[in-house]
Structures are given as structure tokens and as C-alpha cells.
Scaffold this motif. Structure first.
Motif, PDB file in Angstrom:
ATOM      1  N   THR A   1     -58.443 -13.988 -20.653  1.00 15.46           N
ATOM      2  CA  THR A   1     -57.331 -13.140 -21.303  1.00 15.46           C
ATOM      3  C   THR A   1     -57.824 -12.688 -22.094  1.00 15.46           C
TER       4      THR A   1
ATOM      5  N   TRP B   1     -53.879  -3.984 -17.718  1.00 17.08           N
ATOM      6  CA  TRP B   1     -53.945  -5.408 -17.759  1.00 17.08           C
ATOM      7  C   TRP B   1     -52.950  -5.562 -18.560  1.00 17.08           C
TER       8      TRP B   1
ATOM      9  N   ARG C   1     -57.628 -13.471 -14.674  1.00 19.70           N
ATOM     10  CA  ARG C   1     -56.453 -14.777 -14.677  1.00 19.70           C
ATOM     11  C   ARG C   1     -56.647 -15.510 -14.457  1.00 19.70           C
ATOM     12  N   ARG C   2     -56.567 -15.762 -12.494  1.00 20.83           N
ATOM     13  CA  ARG C   2     -57.275 -17.233 -12.753  1.00 20.83           C
ATOM     14  C   ARG C   2     -58.644 -18.259 -13.112  1.00 20.83           C
ATOM     15  N   ASP C   3     -59.278 -17.681 -13.580  1.00 19.03           N
ATOM     16  CA  ASP C   3     -60.936 -17.746 -14.026  1.00 19.03           C
ATOM     17  C   ASP C   3     -60.537 -17.905 -15.220  1.00 19.03           C
ATOM     18  N   GLY C   4     -59.607 -17.652 -15.870  1.00 16.11           N
ATOM     19  CA  GLY C   4     -59.430 -18.075 -17.682  1.00 16.11           C
ATOM     20  C   GLY C   4     -59.739 -16.468 -17.941  1.00 16.11           C
TER      21      GLY C   4
ATOM     22  N   ASP D   1     -55.494 -10.653 -10.721  1.00 14.07           N
ATOM     23  CA  ASP D   1     -55.542 -11.682 -11.243  1.00 14.07           C
ATOM     24  C   ASP D   1     -56.201 -12.602 -11.039  1.00 14.07           C
ATOM     25  N   GLU D   2     -57.367 -12.699 -10.366  1.00 14.17           N
ATOM     26  CA  GLU D   2     -58.423 -13.240  -9.742  1.00 14.17           C
ATOM     27  C   GLU D   2     -59.430 -13.926 -11.247  1.00 14.17           C
TER      28      GLU D   2
END
Length: 181
Positions: free
Chosen positions: A112, A178, A107-110, A104-105
């Protein structure tokens, strides 16, 4: 003033500011008012009583549903534990909760593309493996590993003990997780 009371007064030829001179008219008025209030009280009592009964029935029904649900969960858990324990192959139960939080972290950091991320940060696989915790395993694990202390196998996985093939396998597993597979 209550519109029903106002209407009753008008039928009797009265207004709220004028008291009737005839005592019989006054008694009929008071009797009608008392009857209206009695009827209102009876309706309110029946409504309150039916709500009380319905509420009690709902509580009882909810309690029965909870008990049935608890029994089914317990039966399912016992069934799972029995099957897990009787498997003839070694099986581990692992907790990936911290890996999910790390994903989750990321993904928040971008991030992909996790494969590209692992290519750029190979040590990330080791960090993620260290976040996986073994919470249980079956008896066949002892047959595979030989005699060892159960407590030594529980808890976070030690990635230092893993060879490159194992880390490659973990990477593949993380990539599948993922992707939601």
C-alpha cells in the motif's frame, strides 16, 4: 386456435367443429379470413420493410461515424506527431504498460505504501526502470546526446547506465504514478 378466428366464427354462428351448411356463409367466412390474413401480411410487410430501411440507415450512419472518427483520430495523431517532432527540447515517448502491470501485482500482494516498499527493496526501482520502453523520441534528442544510432535508443531502458541521481528521479516518478499523479 387463433382468438380472432374463433371470434369471427362465433359471429357467423359457427363453432370450429361444425362446417356451415349455407355456401354463402362459408364464402363470407373464407373472405373474412383471407382479408384478415391479407391485412396481417400487409402490416408484417410494412414492419419488415421499415425495419430493413432503418437497419440500412443505421449501418450507413455507423459507417459515417466510424469514418469521421477515424479521420479525427488520424488528424489528431498527425498534429501530435508534428508537435512532438518540432519541440525544441528533447522529448521521449515511453511505454509504462509493464510498470502498470507490476504495480497491479504489488497491490494484489498487499503493498500500500510504495515509498516504504522501495526503502525495503531498492533493487525494485532498477527492475521497474528496465520495464519502461522508449517507443519514440524527437530530433532534439540527437542535439542533446550527439550523433548516435536511433535504434540504440529505442526499446527497454538500461538501468545499469543510470547514476544514483537518475534512479532517485525514477523513484520519484514511480511514486507519483503509484499515487495516480
Amino acid at each position: 386456435m387463433n382468438r380472432i378466428l374463433t371470434r369471427q366464427l362465433r359471429r357467423l354462428g359457427l363453432t370450429p367443429d361444425r362446417v356451415p351448411e349455407d355456401p354463402q356463409v362459408w364464402q363470407r367466412l373464407l373472405a373474412q379470413i383471407a382479408a384478415a390474413y391479407d391485412e396481417s401480411d400487409r402490416g408484417r410487410y410494412l414492419l419488415e420493410r421499415s425495419m430493413e430501411v432503418s437497419s440500412r440507415e443505421m449501418r450507413d450512419l455507423n459507417r459515417e461515424i466510424e469514418e469521421l472518427s477515424d479521420q479525427r483520430v488520424e488528424r489528431s495523431e498527425q498534429h501530435y506527431r508534428h508537435l512532438f517532432g518540432q519541440l525544441p527540447v528533447a522529448a521521449w515517448e515511453e511505454d509504462f504498460r509493464h510498470v502498470a502491470a507490476a504495480f497491479d501485482e504489488l497491490r494484489r500482494d498487499g503493498v500500500t505504501d510504495i515509498a516504504a516498499y522501495f526503502d525495503e527493496n531498492p533493487d525494485a526501482i532498477v527492475r521497474l526502470v528496465a520495464q519502461v520502453e522508449v517507443v519514440d523520441f524527437n530530433g532534439a534528442v540527437f542535439d542533446l546526446l550527439g550523433h548516435c544510432d536511433r535504434e540504440d535508443l529505442l526499446g527497454p531502458i538500461n538501468p545499469v547506465a543510470l547514476d544514483s541521481d537518475s534512479l532517485s528521479s525514477w523513484r520519484h516518478e514511480f511514486e507519483l504514478i503509484w499515487k495516480g499523479e
